[in-house]
Design an enzyme around this catalytic site. Sequence first.
Site, mmCIF file in Angstrom:
data_model
loop_
_atom_site.group_PDB
_atom_site.id
_atom_site.type_symbol
_atom_site.label_atom_id
_atom_site.label_comp_id
_atom_site.label_asym_id
_atom_site.label_seq_id
_atom_site.Cartn_x
_atom_site.Cartn_y
_atom_site.Cartn_z
ATOM 1 N N GLN A 1 23.573 42.057 18.935
ATOM 2 C CA GLN A 1 23.320 40.664 18.546
ATOM 3 C C GLN A 1 21.988 40.581 17.794
ATOM 4 O O GLN A 1 21.010 41.230 18.171
ATOM 5 C CB GLN A 1 23.273 39.730 19.767
ATOM 6 C CG GLN A 1 23.373 38.268 19.323
ATOM 7 C CD GLN A 1 23.045 37.252 20.406
ATOM 8 O OE1 GLN A 1 22.018 37.355 21.052
ATOM 9 N NE2 GLN A 1 23.915 36.262 20.589
ATOM 10 N N GLY B 1 27.902 36.264 31.700
ATOM 11 C CA GLY B 1 26.464 36.441 31.556
ATOM 12 C C GLY B 1 25.850 36.717 32.912
ATOM 13 O O GLY B 1 25.827 37.853 33.403
ATOM 14 N N ARG B 2 25.374 35.648 33.564
ATOM 15 C CA ARG B 2 24.718 35.826 34.866
ATOM 16 C C ARG B 2 25.597 36.602 35.845
ATOM 17 O O ARG B 2 25.104 37.411 36.635
ATOM 18 C CB ARG B 2 24.346 34.448 35.436
ATOM 19 C CG ARG B 2 23.191 33.804 34.697
ATOM 20 C CD ARG B 2 23.075 32.335 35.001
ATOM 21 N NE ARG B 2 24.222 31.579 34.476
ATOM 22 C CZ ARG B 2 24.370 30.267 34.597
ATOM 23 N NH1 ARG B 2 23.447 29.559 35.213
ATOM 24 N NH2 ARG B 2 25.427 29.657 34.085
ATOM 25 N N ARG C 1 27.941 33.435 16.725
ATOM 26 C CA ARG C 1 27.760 32.584 17.916
ATOM 27 C C ARG C 1 27.127 31.251 17.526
ATOM 28 O O ARG C 1 26.172 31.214 16.741
ATOM 29 C CB ARG C 1 26.877 33.296 18.940
ATOM 30 C CG ARG C 1 26.919 32.590 20.282
ATOM 31 C CD ARG C 1 26.310 33.368 21.408
ATOM 32 N NE ARG C 1 26.977 32.988 22.653
ATOM 33 C CZ ARG C 1 26.457 33.128 23.866
ATOM 34 N NH1 ARG C 1 25.265 33.668 24.006
ATOM 35 N NH2 ARG C 1 27.113 32.743 24.936
ATOM 36 N N TYR D 1 17.811 28.783 17.565
ATOM 37 C CA TYR D 1 17.067 29.720 16.713
ATOM 38 C C TYR D 1 17.333 29.452 15.215
ATOM 39 O O TYR D 1 18.025 28.506 14.877
ATOM 40 C CB TYR D 1 17.362 31.158 17.140
ATOM 41 C CG TYR D 1 16.954 31.366 18.584
ATOM 42 C CD1 TYR D 1 15.635 31.145 18.976
ATOM 43 C CD2 TYR D 1 17.882 31.700 19.570
ATOM 44 C CE1 TYR D 1 15.248 31.272 20.309
ATOM 45 C CE2 TYR D 1 17.509 31.829 20.903
ATOM 46 C CZ TYR D 1 16.190 31.615 21.267
ATOM 47 O OH TYR D 1 15.799 31.718 22.584
#
Length: 374
Positions: free
Chosen positions: A104, A320-321, A228, A176
């Site tokens: 990424q 993810g987590r 994404r 971002y």
Amino acid sequence: MELRVNKLLEKRILNSKVNIKNAIVMAPMTTFAGNADGTVSKEELSYYKVRSKGVGMVITATTYVSPSGKGFKGQFSACDDSFLPGLKKLAETIKGEGALAILQMFHGGRMARPDEIPSGQTISASAVAPVRPGSMIPKEMTETEIEDTIKAFGNTARLAIKAGFDGVEIHGANTYLLQQFLSPHSNRREDNWGGSVEKRMNFPMAVIEEVKKVAKEKAGENFIVGYRFSPEEVENPGITLEDTLSFIDVLSNKGLSYLHVSILDFWQGSMRDKTNTKPIITKILDKINGRVPFIGVGSIHTPEEAIKVLESGAQFIALGREIIMEPDWVSKVEMGKVSEIRTTLSKSDKDSLEIPEPLWNVIINTPGWFPITE
Ligand SMILES: Cc1cc2nc3c(=O)[nH]c(=O)nc-3n(C[C@H](O)[C@H](O)[C@H](O)COP(=O)(O)O)c2cc1C
């Protein structure tokens, strides 16, 4: 349950011929644990190794494409060829366990860390500070800086190819730089790079074109290029769901390998319109309408929850987590040991789970983020 679980474990195909062994993807997650010189650390390799076993695809922590874009302390770099040895090790580690390796990449823009970038001055589409106490006002990017940054994304894609990655994910989410160009909050330009929603798409589109061009020239058709996005912003003005639906309508025809949403809960309602509690994902999937594979994400912990997401129309599930808390998620599903899947994190788990110290510290010092037991 067994038959239903098979849906998660069935093989998938991307770019018409790249095989992926199942639907489970490790979500991109920053580790804060790269070496101080921007190279990939041993701790990161160990962290990825245990999590690459079982899943179909690993999307790495986001790397930065140019020094002005560094967003975190301990973020690893893919700015130039000097970083290749570490990037190679990262790709080998992931692929060695049987998963596809996707790098990424991002530029932090106004969210970069001033103390981690050479000039100490952040840059963005316009000179508008993020709505966060103590934020720096970024410098508006010049035409040359815009062109150089587009090229930098292409250069990082080239490095990813050289390092042996199977693909790249362009990080257009989580506030971002790419998102900053799409956003009417951070982009107040009146030239070709700003104004209408169509013009605000121009920078992300130029990055996609550049990355696809490099991929085609240097790697061929099999190289994966994903994108994404974050569906909404809370700021006013900010990205609305309508903006995003226009954006993904265009993205869906761009020949990307997949689209990947970034949301905290797959079933969440609108962040901007709190009265609208219907899952926004339905509108997103309707708009894509099967034109491009889709990765769903957000508070998915159990196989039952993952299957529900697949049934809603996603082709892949990013954890993810959950994959931090349970590196053996896929093998436990395969072996029918679903009740043994950990969905909490115990303070004594750090070493057995190969969680790098800096990541561990961020996790335990951010209340409410992970379900932590004593
Ligand atoms: C420790 C951590 C670091 C993250 N870093 C990134 C990142 O580098 N790039 C990104 O796109 N998302 C990042 N995210 C967001 C995740 O990819 C994911 O979208 C989010 O955690 C929701 O999924 P989950 O509920 O399965 O955790 C990060 C999340 C966590 C927990």
